[in-house]
Design a protein around this motif. Structure first.
Motif, PDB file in Angstrom:
ATOM      1  N   VAL A 124       0.725  -1.298   0.028  1.00 52.53           N
ATOM      2  CA  VAL A 124      -0.059   0.208   0.005  1.00 52.53           C
ATOM      3  C   VAL A 124       0.993   1.418   0.041  1.00 52.53           C
ATOM      4  CG1 VAL A 124      -1.737   1.345   1.200  1.00 52.53           C
ATOM      5  CG2 VAL A 124      -1.589  -1.350   1.216  1.00 52.53           C
ATOM      6  N   VAL A 125       0.655   1.840  -1.143  1.00 55.55           N
ATOM      7  CA  VAL A 125       1.334   3.404  -1.034  1.00 55.55           C
ATOM      8  C   VAL A 125       0.767   4.407  -0.449  1.00 55.55           C
ATOM      9  CG1 VAL A 125       2.205   5.250  -2.624  1.00 55.55           C
ATOM     10  CG2 VAL A 125       2.535   2.856  -3.417  1.00 55.55           C
ATOM     11  N   ALA A 126       1.045   5.043   0.887  1.00 55.80           N
ATOM     12  CA  ALA A 126       0.512   5.945   1.671  1.00 55.80           C
ATOM     13  C   ALA A 126       1.311   6.797   2.132  1.00 55.80           C
ATOM     14  CB  ALA A 126      -0.179   5.105   2.834  1.00 55.80           C
ATOM     15  N   THR A 127       2.276   7.343   1.265  1.00 52.90           N
ATOM     16  CA  THR A 127       3.484   8.169   1.801  1.00 52.90           C
ATOM     17  C   THR A 127       2.993   9.650   1.890  1.00 52.90           C
ATOM     18  OG1 THR A 127       4.398   7.653  -0.258  1.00 52.90           O
ATOM     19  CG2 THR A 127       5.451   6.750   1.338  1.00 52.90           C
ATOM     20  N   GLY A 128       2.102   9.841   1.291  1.00 56.72           N
ATOM     21  CA  GLY A 128       1.584  11.310   1.559  1.00 56.72           C
ATOM     22  C   GLY A 128       2.365  12.455   0.757  1.00 56.72           C
ATOM     23  N   MET A 129       2.305  13.708   1.347  1.00 57.18           N
ATOM     24  CA  MET A 129       2.978  14.827   0.945  1.00 57.18           C
ATOM     25  C   MET A 129       3.691  15.228   1.782  1.00 57.18           C
ATOM     26  SD  MET A 129       0.974  14.718  -1.756  1.00 57.18           S
ATOM     27  CE  MET A 129       1.181  16.156  -2.683  1.00 57.18           C
ATOM     28  N   ARG A 130       4.496  16.277   1.427  1.00 54.17           N
ATOM     29  CA  ARG A 130       5.297  17.051   2.322  1.00 54.17           C
ATOM     30  C   ARG A 130       5.359  18.647   1.850  1.00 54.17           C
ATOM     31  NH1 ARG A 130       9.324  14.489  -1.034  1.00 54.17           N
ATOM     32  NH2 ARG A 130      10.424  15.902  -2.536  1.00 54.17           N
ATOM     33  N   PRO A 131       5.328  19.504   2.621  1.00 55.18           N
ATOM     34  CA  PRO A 131       5.400  20.850   2.209  1.00 55.18           C
ATOM     35  C   PRO A 131       6.264  21.341   1.117  1.00 55.18           C
ATOM     36  CG  PRO A 131       5.439  20.872   4.662  1.00 55.18           C
ATOM     37  CD  PRO A 131       5.903  19.443   3.941  1.00 55.18           C
ATOM     38  N   ARG A 132       5.700  22.103   0.023  1.00 54.89           N
ATOM     39  CA  ARG A 132       6.523  22.620  -0.960  1.00 54.89           C
ATOM     40  C   ARG A 132       7.383  23.979  -0.254  1.00 54.89           C
ATOM     41  NH1 ARG A 132       6.831  26.352  -5.168  1.00 54.89           N
ATOM     42  NH2 ARG A 132       4.794  27.317  -5.091  1.00 54.89           N
ATOM     43  N   ARG A 133       8.521  24.301  -0.471  1.00 60.85           N
ATOM     44  CA  ARG A 133       9.332  25.204   0.056  1.00 60.85           C
ATOM     45  C   ARG A 133       9.589  26.188  -0.876  1.00 60.85           C
ATOM     46  NH1 ARG A 133      10.871  24.589   5.587  1.00 60.85           N
ATOM     47  NH2 ARG A 133      10.889  26.803   5.401  1.00 60.85           N
ATOM     48  N   LEU A 134       9.731  27.477  -0.402  1.00 60.94           N
ATOM     49  CA  LEU A 134       9.926  28.714  -1.524  1.00 60.94           C
ATOM     50  C   LEU A 134      11.606  28.625  -1.659  1.00 60.94           C
ATOM     51  CD1 LEU A 134       7.832  31.602   0.162  1.00 60.94           C
ATOM     52  CD2 LEU A 134       7.397  30.425  -2.023  1.00 60.94           C
ATOM     53  N   ARG A 135      11.855  28.748  -3.031  1.00 58.33           N
ATOM     54  CA  ARG A 135      13.313  28.490  -3.299  1.00 58.33           C
ATOM     55  C   ARG A 135      13.562  30.039  -3.795  1.00 58.33           C
ATOM     56  NH1 ARG A 135      15.426  23.328  -4.209  1.00 58.33           N
ATOM     57  NH2 ARG A 135      13.747  21.928  -4.230  1.00 58.33           N
ATOM     58  N   CYS A 136      13.881  30.866  -2.775  1.00 62.37           N
ATOM     59  CA  CYS A 136      14.507  32.196  -3.101  1.00 62.37           C
ATOM     60  C   CYS A 136      15.547  32.416  -2.135  1.00 62.37           C
ATOM     61  CB  CYS A 136      13.337  33.255  -3.557  1.00 62.37           C
ATOM     62  SG  CYS A 136      11.976  33.078  -2.120  1.00 62.37           S
ATOM     63  N   PRO A 137      16.370  33.437  -2.551  1.00 62.74           N
ATOM     64  CA  PRO A 137      17.375  33.799  -1.407  1.00 62.74           C
ATOM     65  C   PRO A 137      16.875  34.262  -0.124  1.00 62.74           C
ATOM     66  CG  PRO A 137      17.417  35.413  -3.540  1.00 62.74           C
ATOM     67  CD  PRO A 137      16.319  34.375  -3.432  1.00 62.74           C
ATOM     68  N   GLY A 138      17.875  33.935   0.865  1.00 67.04           N
ATOM     69  CA  GLY A 138      17.672  34.556   2.261  1.00 67.04           C
ATOM     70  C   GLY A 138      18.055  33.392   3.248  1.00 67.04           C
ATOM     71  N   PRO A 139      18.056  33.926   4.579  1.00 68.02           N
ATOM     72  CA  PRO A 139      18.210  32.854   5.711  1.00 68.02           C
ATOM     73  C   PRO A 139      17.064  31.951   5.636  1.00 68.02           C
ATOM     74  CG  PRO A 139      17.523  34.985   6.434  1.00 68.02           C
ATOM     75  CD  PRO A 139      17.621  35.363   4.902  1.00 68.02           C
ATOM     76  N   LEU A 140      17.204  30.657   6.165  1.00 74.47           N
ATOM     77  CA  LEU A 140      16.350  29.811   6.551  1.00 74.47           C
ATOM     78  C   LEU A 140      15.573  30.090   7.911  1.00 74.47           C
ATOM     79  CD1 LEU A 140      17.700  26.503   4.958  1.00 74.47           C
ATOM     80  CD2 LEU A 140      15.507  27.790   4.450  1.00 74.47           C
ATOM     81  N   ALA A 141      16.510  30.574   8.866  1.00 78.72           N
ATOM     82  CA  ALA A 141      15.716  30.601  10.240  1.00 78.72           C
ATOM     83  C   ALA A 141      14.809  31.567  10.373  1.00 78.72           C
ATOM     84  CB  ALA A 141      16.916  30.832  11.194  1.00 78.72           C
ATOM     85  N   GLY A 142      13.626  31.062  11.080  1.00 76.98           N
ATOM     86  CA  GLY A 142      12.426  31.837  11.249  1.00 76.98           C
ATOM     87  C   GLY A 142      11.609  31.660  10.298  1.00 76.98           C
ATOM     88  N   ARG A 143      11.948  30.859   9.182  1.00 76.66           N
ATOM     89  CA  ARG A 143      10.917  30.069   8.333  1.00 76.66           C
ATOM     90  C   ARG A 143      10.207  28.891   8.555  1.00 76.66           C
ATOM     91  NH1 ARG A 143      14.386  30.980   2.988  1.00 76.66           N
ATOM     92  NH2 ARG A 143      12.646  29.657   2.230  1.00 76.66           N
ATOM     93  N   HIS A 144       8.887  28.472   8.424  1.00 73.02           N
ATOM     94  CA  HIS A 144       8.229  27.583   8.903  1.00 73.02           C
ATOM     95  C   HIS A 144       7.200  26.892   7.976  1.00 73.02           C
ATOM     96  CE1 HIS A 144       8.939  28.002  13.299  1.00 73.02           C
ATOM     97  NE2 HIS A 144       9.540  29.216  12.973  1.00 73.02           N
ATOM     98  N   THR A 145       6.889  25.690   8.014  1.00 75.22           N
ATOM     99  CA  THR A 145       5.931  25.043   7.367  1.00 75.22           C
ATOM    100  C   THR A 145       4.973  24.421   8.519  1.00 75.22           C
ATOM    101  OG1 THR A 145       7.046  22.970   7.052  1.00 75.22           O
ATOM    102  CG2 THR A 145       6.873  24.616   5.415  1.00 75.22           C
ATOM    103  N   VAL A 146       3.620  24.229   8.131  1.00 76.70           N
ATOM    104  CA  VAL A 146       2.633  23.425   9.008  1.00 76.70           C
ATOM    105  C   VAL A 146       2.343  21.975   8.622  1.00 76.70           C
ATOM    106  CG1 VAL A 146       0.834  23.578  10.578  1.00 76.70           C
ATOM    107  CG2 VAL A 146       2.027  25.660   9.880  1.00 76.70           C
ATOM    108  N   ARG A 147       3.060  20.954   8.459  1.00 73.05           N
ATOM    109  CA  ARG A 147       2.354  19.657   8.152  1.00 73.05           C
ATOM    110  C   ARG A 147       2.549  18.600   9.374  1.00 73.05           C
ATOM    111  NH1 ARG A 147      -0.022  17.589   3.725  1.00 73.05           N
ATOM    112  NH2 ARG A 147       0.167  15.204   3.868  1.00 73.05           N
ATOM    113  N   THR A 148       3.453  18.878  10.298  1.00 71.70           N
ATOM    114  CA  THR A 148       3.760  17.614  11.134  1.00 71.70           C
ATOM    115  C   THR A 148       3.574  18.474  12.798  1.00 71.70           C
ATOM    116  OG1 THR A 148       5.924  18.022  11.550  1.00 71.70           O
ATOM    117  CG2 THR A 148       5.344  16.562   9.910  1.00 71.70           C
TER     118      THR A 148
END
Lengths: 402, 62
Positions: A103-127
């Motif tokens: 059974v394939v049930a691996t679901g999705m993960r959030p797409r992330r923005l690919r643009c310049p800048g720091p990663l810290a402080g950026r969030h997604t809400v999936r888990t």
């Protein structure tokens, strides 16, 4: 009945698949492989009660049915490859599992923005861990939040942030109205007004060009040149299917995994797909395979796919007919609820108020070729009851294309 | 079969009403009502109702 069914994915779809395999009569072994450390839990509260600090994990965890008590759970473990011809999957701990059914049930993960800048402080809400991490950053004094993406999750997060007392909440989206893709202009406009009245700001008709800040994000640079100061950013810009592990098997993985109208993968009797990773044709509509990211889909697909798989493995019966679920979704934002039946997204060109007023409680109908294909209620609980009356009508409608 | 709904969790989505209309209903104000001692013959639909509850507020005992 002997043999093993491996369920790849340990979220709601994985749990429902395991339970429905038992309900469909499978008495062989069932192993569920899930990459999160948690047993399956309910995700809708993540953008609402969990973010607001009102829902402990115990209140989110699904209670597996007694029939699934002997299912083996491999948590914190990921399926990294599959050889469908040999009926094996490889795990990230180096082990391989042989199966009779998959059974394939691996679901999705959030797409992330690919643009310049720091990663810290950026969030997604999936888990669950995502939601907790975001909450920790939102509860400080004077926080300015920018939500990228005015879809359902983005708007729910914005509404919850206002309730949490976040100082500035701004939602950015390239479209001119929130949630306009699935709901169209009429409700998009009504929802924009309601959010603004409750303190959410919007920057619409513009994308994100980059992020300001050295160590961590301090601002969001919009594609129209404006800069929004930001201490915390939530990226809610769609999702990507977790299908890379199926590469090399000749499958159509263009958007999720393509299935036939019984949820079989690649025409095989021994592989089915469940949940939002499955791209299936809905016999109720136009036969075009689509993925559906509604909460009800893991349960609906598991019920059908489990019967298909058990029939394919045992040959005891012919299995179920074509899969034809009636889509249904809801979204709670501020003090109002959206509740939808059918496929409004197929009828956004012909939208009519069925009852009420867009300024208050309202029922909106979506049509294609003059025919009602979806109903959305906006308002309090009684509105949802009224929408339910149309549900029966939608259920009785013949398929869009015979 | 005893059916228990955690009314603190319930948010009146009504999905259970579609799955098991003999056991669950919404009143005119959209609030949930249900039959706590449901006929055993309805077990399948009550299980489906428990599955489709967005808040996972429905429990079947016995």
């Amino acid at each position: 009945m002997t043999g093993t069914i491996v369920v790849a994915g340990g979220s709601m779809g994985g749990l429902r698949a395991a339970e429905q395999l038992r309900a469909a009569g499978w008495t062989g072994s069932v192993t569920v492989v899930g990459d999160e450390p948690h047993m399956p839990y309910n995700r809708p509260p993540l953008s609402k009660d969990v973010l607001a600090g009102k829902a402990p994990f115990a209140s989110l965890a699904f209670t597996p049915k007694a029939s699934a008590a002997d299912v083996e759970w491999l948590l914190g473990t990921k399926v990294v490859a599959a050889r469908l011809d040999e009926r094996t999957v490889a795990l990230d701990d180096g082990r391989a599992l042989s199966y009779d059914g998959l059974v394939v049930a691996t679901g999705m993960r959030p797409r992330r923005l690919r643009c310049p800048g720091p990663l810290a402080g950026r969030h997604t809400v999936r888990t669950l861990d995502d939601a907790k991490g975001l909450r920790d950053e939102l509860t400080g004094p004077g926080v300015r939040l920018v939500v990228v993406g005015a879809g359902f999750i983005g708007c729910e997060v914005a509404a919850t942030a206002v309730r949490l007392g976040v100082t500035e909440v701004t939602v950015v989206d390239p479209l001119p109205l929130p949630m306009a893709g699935p709901l169209g202009e009429l409700l998009g406009r009504a929802l924009l007004k309601r959010h603004e009245e409750r303190g959410v700001r919007f920057a619409l008709g513009t994308g994100v060009a980059g992020f300001r800040g050295d160590e961590r994000v301090t601002g969001v640079v919009l594609s129209d040149g404006r800069v929004l100061p930001a201490d915390v950013v939530v990226e809610s810009v769609g999702s990507v299917a977790n299908v890379e592990w199926l590469d090399g098997n000749g499958l159509d993985l263009a958007d999720g995994v393509l299935t036939d109208d019984r949820l079989r993968v690649g025409g095989r009797p021994d592989v089915v797909a469940v949940g939002d990773v499955a791209r299936f044709p809905n016999a109720r509509y136009d036969g075009v395979p689509r993925r559906v990211e509604h909460w009800s889909i893991p349960t609906d697909t598991a019920r059908h796919a489990a019967k298909t798989l058990v029939a394919g493995l045992t040959g005891a019966d012919a299995g179920p007919g074509p899969f034809a679920p009636l889509p249904t979704f809801w979204s709670d934002q501020h003090d109002f609820r959206l509740q939808s039946f059918g496929a409004p997204g197929l009828g956004t060109d012909d939208v009519r108020v069925l009852d009420g007023d867009p300024e208050g409680d309202v029922l909106v109908g979506y049509h294609t070729g003059g025919r009602l294909v979806g109903v959305v209620a906006l308002g309090g609980p009684a509105t949802a009851t009224a929408a339910a009356r149309y549900r029966a009508q939608l259920l009785k409608s013949p398929a869009l294309t015979p | 079969m005893k059916v228990v709904v955690d009314m603190n969790k319930c948010q009146d989505h009504g999905q259970c009403v579609f799955a098991a209309p003999d056991v669950f209903s919404l009143d005119d104000d959209g609030r949930l009502a249900y039959v706590p001692d449901a006929d055993e013959a309805l077990r399948d639909e009550v299980e489906e109702a428990a599955d489709v509850c967005p808040l996972q507020a429905i429990r079947i005992e016995g």
